[in-house]
Design an enzyme around this catalytic site. Structure first.
Site, PDB file in Angstrom:
ATOM      1  N   CYS A 263     -28.759 -59.999  16.363  1.00  0.00           N
ATOM      2  CA  CYS A 263     -28.131 -58.798  15.790  1.00  0.00           C
ATOM      3  C   CYS A 263     -28.886 -57.635  16.399  1.00  0.00           C
ATOM      4  O   CYS A 263     -29.807 -57.094  15.794  1.00  0.00           O
ATOM      5  CB  CYS A 263     -28.258 -58.795  14.267  1.00  0.00           C
ATOM      6  SG  CYS A 263     -27.348 -60.132  13.478  1.00  0.00           S
ATOM      7  N   ALA A 265     -28.121 -54.503  18.151  1.00  0.00           N
ATOM      8  CA  ALA A 265     -27.897 -53.064  18.330  1.00  0.00           C
ATOM      9  C   ALA A 265     -28.517 -52.255  17.188  1.00  0.00           C
ATOM     10  O   ALA A 265     -28.543 -52.740  16.053  1.00  0.00           O
ATOM     11  CB  ALA A 265     -26.393 -52.800  18.394  1.00  0.00           C
ATOM     12  N   PRO A 266     -29.032 -51.052  17.444  1.00  0.00           N
ATOM     13  CA  PRO A 266     -28.991 -50.309  18.711  1.00  0.00           C
ATOM     14  C   PRO A 266     -30.062 -50.696  19.721  1.00  0.00           C
ATOM     15  O   PRO A 266     -30.108 -50.122  20.802  1.00  0.00           O
ATOM     16  CB  PRO A 266     -29.175 -48.854  18.257  1.00  0.00           C
ATOM     17  CG  PRO A 266     -30.006 -48.950  17.023  1.00  0.00           C
ATOM     18  CD  PRO A 266     -29.570 -50.228  16.340  1.00  0.00           C
ATOM     19  N   ASP A 284     -24.358 -58.614  19.396  1.00  0.00           N
ATOM     20  CA  ASP A 284     -24.079 -57.812  18.200  1.00  0.00           C
ATOM     21  C   ASP A 284     -22.566 -57.791  18.036  1.00  0.00           C
ATOM     22  O   ASP A 284     -21.834 -57.795  19.020  1.00  0.00           O
ATOM     23  CB  ASP A 284     -24.618 -56.379  18.319  1.00  0.00           C
ATOM     24  CG  ASP A 284     -24.781 -55.709  16.961  1.00  0.00           C
ATOM     25  OD1 ASP A 284     -25.917 -55.612  16.463  1.00  0.00           O
ATOM     26  OD2 ASP A 284     -23.751 -55.304  16.367  1.00  0.00           O
ATOM     27  N   ASP A 326     -32.557 -60.182  13.195  1.00  0.00           N
ATOM     28  CA  ASP A 326     -32.785 -58.944  12.421  1.00  0.00           C
ATOM     29  C   ASP A 326     -31.467 -58.720  11.677  1.00  0.00           C
ATOM     30  O   ASP A 326     -30.586 -58.015  12.147  1.00  0.00           O
ATOM     31  CB  ASP A 326     -33.095 -57.812  13.412  1.00  0.00           C
ATOM     32  CG  ASP A 326     -33.399 -56.492  12.730  1.00  0.00           C
ATOM     33  OD1 ASP A 326     -33.630 -56.491  11.511  1.00  0.00           O
ATOM     34  OD2 ASP A 326     -33.407 -55.459  13.427  1.00  0.00           O
ATOM     35  N   CYS A 379     -34.751 -55.139   6.848  1.00  0.00           N
ATOM     36  CA  CYS A 379     -35.398 -53.897   6.396  1.00  0.00           C
ATOM     37  C   CYS A 379     -34.974 -53.626   4.947  1.00  0.00           C
ATOM     38  O   CYS A 379     -34.607 -52.514   4.597  1.00  0.00           O
ATOM     39  CB  CYS A 379     -35.043 -52.733   7.315  1.00  0.00           C
ATOM     40  SG  CYS A 379     -33.275 -52.452   7.525  1.00  0.00           S
TER      41      CYS A 379
HETATM   42  C1  LIG Z   1     -30.457 -54.291  11.188  1.00  0.00           C
HETATM   43  S1  LIG Z   1     -29.263 -53.945  12.397  1.00  0.00           S
HETATM   44  C2  LIG Z   1     -30.053 -54.476  13.863  1.00  0.00           C
HETATM   45  C3  LIG Z   1     -31.059 -53.513  14.431  1.00  0.00           C
HETATM   46  C4  LIG Z   1     -31.573 -53.949  15.797  1.00  0.00           C
HETATM   47  N1  LIG Z   1     -32.113 -55.294  15.776  1.00  0.00           N
HETATM   48  C5  LIG Z   1     -32.635 -53.018  16.354  1.00  0.00           C
HETATM   49  O1  LIG Z   1     -33.809 -53.351  16.336  1.00  0.00           O
HETATM   50  O2  LIG Z   1     -32.260 -51.951  16.831  1.00  0.00           O
HETATM   51  C6  LIG Z   1     -28.123 -55.226  12.095  1.00  0.00           C
HETATM   52  C7  LIG Z   1     -27.067 -55.359  13.179  1.00  0.00           C
HETATM   53  O3  LIG Z   1     -26.339 -56.543  12.889  1.00  0.00           O
HETATM   54  C8  LIG Z   1     -25.042 -56.395  13.409  1.00  0.00           C
HETATM   55  N2  LIG Z   1     -24.244 -57.487  12.822  1.00  0.00           N
HETATM   56  C9  LIG Z   1     -23.743 -57.595  11.563  1.00  0.00           C
HETATM   57  N3  LIG Z   1     -23.153 -58.793  11.401  1.00  0.00           N
HETATM   58  C10 LIG Z   1     -23.289 -59.462  12.572  1.00  0.00           C
HETATM   59  C11 LIG Z   1     -22.905 -60.748  13.031  1.00  0.00           C
HETATM   60  N4  LIG Z   1     -22.245 -61.587  12.248  1.00  0.00           N
HETATM   61  N5  LIG Z   1     -23.217 -61.082  14.291  1.00  0.00           N
HETATM   62  C12 LIG Z   1     -23.882 -60.236  15.105  1.00  0.00           C
HETATM   63  N6  LIG Z   1     -24.257 -59.005  14.730  1.00  0.00           N
HETATM   64  C13 LIG Z   1     -23.983 -58.626  13.477  1.00  0.00           C
HETATM   65  C14 LIG Z   1     -24.683 -54.987  13.038  1.00  0.00           C
HETATM   66  O4  LIG Z   1     -23.663 -54.497  13.867  1.00  0.00           O
HETATM   67  C15 LIG Z   1     -26.020 -54.274  13.275  1.00  0.00           C
HETATM   68  O5  LIG Z   1     -26.048 -53.698  14.542  1.00  0.00           O
END
Ligand SMILES: C[S@@+](CC[C@H](N)C(=O)[O-])C[C@H]1O[C@@H](n2cnc3c(N)ncnc32)[C@H](O)[C@@H]1O
Length: 448
Positions: A263, A265-266, A284, A326, A379
């Site tokens: 997961c 993004a960003p 993502d 994450d 988080c």
């Molecule tokens: C906490 S943020 C990640 C932050 C990132 N790891 C960083 O350090 O910048 C969670 C991310 O999970 C993505 N997300 C949510 N459900 C998901 C899924 N089933 N598979 C992949 N990504 C997912 C969201 O789009 C979001 O970007």
């Protein structure tokens, strides 16, 4: 309301010089925009970000827009205290539009240090502009002048936390920790930068008037658009809270290894893994958010294979030495930067997101090579999204075991280490350095 009046805590006050000095020249439109942003944030998750593109906000000159955002954020951080000060002076509840004008004015005078003449006169002008608020013009004037003359009175930091959240955190972490969390929630955080391994923290710290933290993060009190800061175009650093930098350090992926960021993004953690020399695949589900990740990779000159897909549906049979999950979460640990999360999160969100995390953890386990490792992080300050997930995961997956963290080695506060070897980082930790975002982080190694 009773706990709000408890004696002994400081009234809200944390003037920021640049906001204070400019505020007298900024007009009614910026105050109107601040109200629009505040109410959008109170209405729901993502509301504040969406409202930045509303006409009332987007049409403002950049300095006014920045002021409006600073006022809305200050109002959100101190909403309980501001409302308590107002409620002591209001005989009956005014319409929301009037309360908004008052909240915005008090956020300026009590939090940002805006001169009272500027905050009060613009509030009265705002009240005059609309037929619904015009009848309350004298009330607005009297309440704000009264607070200016007689002071705000005693308020408590805990009153800024929604009651259900305060009750949860008290039950989980105890009274002393709750008091620390409430104090952390009132303050605007510094900006933290993660550096490429070749960059020298002392040199970057000198460039941005900051200091190097344990772990190598550089912290600066600078404000404004980071794109104008020295070194931005060189790509030697990126913005990432000190706690957010811990999970990738704990995963410890290096040259010759493959890493999957599920997961991503960003992209702060993808950048860390790529900068450490691992060969990284970043997934993502959000294409929009992945655009920011791709831009960050380009600016820093780092490489990763980027795939837009729900991680559990990724059609690829590769397994990895190191997997980072994450996971999407309530993000209640990020209240310092995003005070709106505490207003937008509902109790039901915790259970809903815990289900998603459970599913993603199982998908993550399948991607770990025998002898490889998985780092799970959120988080969130809610146990259901952290400790409870890992206890259940280890029961379902006997091939994995906790690899206890060395807090100092990964740049985490020592008090964050749990008896199980996980990290439960609270925003109230490192208070003397200005705090950190809240994170739960666990490393799980798969037997060879
Ligand atoms: C906490 S943020 C990640 C932050 C990132 N790891 C960083 O350090 O910048 C969670 C991310 O999970 C993505 N997300 C949510 N459900 C998901 C899924 N089933 N598979 C992949 N990504 C997912 C969201 O789009 C979001 O970007």
């Amino acid at each position: 309301m009773a706990d709000r009046a408890r004696a002994g805590s400081r009234p809200p006050k944390a003037p920021r010089a640049e906001v204070r000095d400019e505020a007298a020249d900024i007009g009614v439109e910026a105050r109107l925009a601040a109200g629009v942003l505040l109410n959008a944030a109170l209405e729901g998750r993502g509301g504040l970000d969406a409202a930045l593109s509303f006409r009332e906000v987007a049409a403002l000159p950049p300095a006014d827009r920045a002021f409006a955002r600073a006022v809305a954020m200050a109002a959100l951080r101190r909403l309980g205290e501001i409302d308590h000060i107002l409620d002591r002076r209001l005989q009956k509840a005014p319409p929301l539009a009037v309360r908004t004008i008052l909240r915005i004015a008090l956020a300026q005078t009590l939090v940002l240090g805006t001169p009272a003449f500027a905050a009060v006169s613009t509030a009265v002008k705002l009240a005059e502009r609309d037929s619904k608020t015009r009848p309350y013009k004298n009330l607005v004037n009297a309440v704000l002048r009264g607070v200016d003359r007689e002071g705000p009175g005693v308020t408590t930091a805990e009153s800024n936390l929604p009651e259900w959240i305060a009750a949860r955190w008290r039950a989980t972490y105890g009274d002393a920790a709750l008091a620390g969390l409430a104090l952390a929630a009132r303050e605007e955080p510094a900006t933290d930068l993660s550096l490429k391994p070749a960059a020298d923290p002392a040199a970057v710290a000198a460039d941005v008037d900051g200091e190097a933290l344990p772990g190598g993060t550089v912290r600066t009190g600078r404000r404004g658009d980071v794109a104008g800061w020295p070194g931005f175009d060189d790509g030697g650093w990126w913005v990432q809270d000190a706690a957010a930098a811990v999970p990738a350090r704990l995963l410890s992926a290096g040259p010759g290894e493959t890493a999957l960021d599920m997961c991503a993004a960003p992209g702060g953690k993808t950048l860390q893994l790529a900068a450490a020399g691992a060969s990284v695949v970043a997934l993502d589900r959000s294409e929009t958010r992945l655009r920011r990740l791709t831009a960050n990779l380009a600016r820093t000159g780092l490489a990763a294979e980027v795939v837009a897909t729900p991680a559990e549906d990724w059609e690829d049979d590769r397994t990895f030495d190191a997997v980072l999950l994450d996971a999407p979460c309530t993000a209640t640990g990020t209240f310092r930067r995003n005070p709106e999360v505490l207003r937008a999160t509902r109790p039901a969100d915790v259970a809903k997101l815990a289900d998603v995390q459970h599913r993603l953890l199982d998908a993550a386990a399948e991607r770990v090579k025998p002898g490889g490792r998985l780092v799970y992080c959120v988080c969130s300050l809610e146990r259901e999204e952290g400790e409870t997930q890992i206890i259940a995961f280890l029961r379902r997956n006997p091939a994995f075991a906790t690899a206890p963290a060395d807090a100092a080695a990964v740049g985490a506060p020592e008090q964050a280490l749990t008896p199980e070897g996980w990290l439960r980082i609270l925003p109230s930790m490192w208070a003397e350095r200005g705090g950190v975002d809240g994170f739960f982080v666990a490393r799980l190694d798969r037997v060879a």
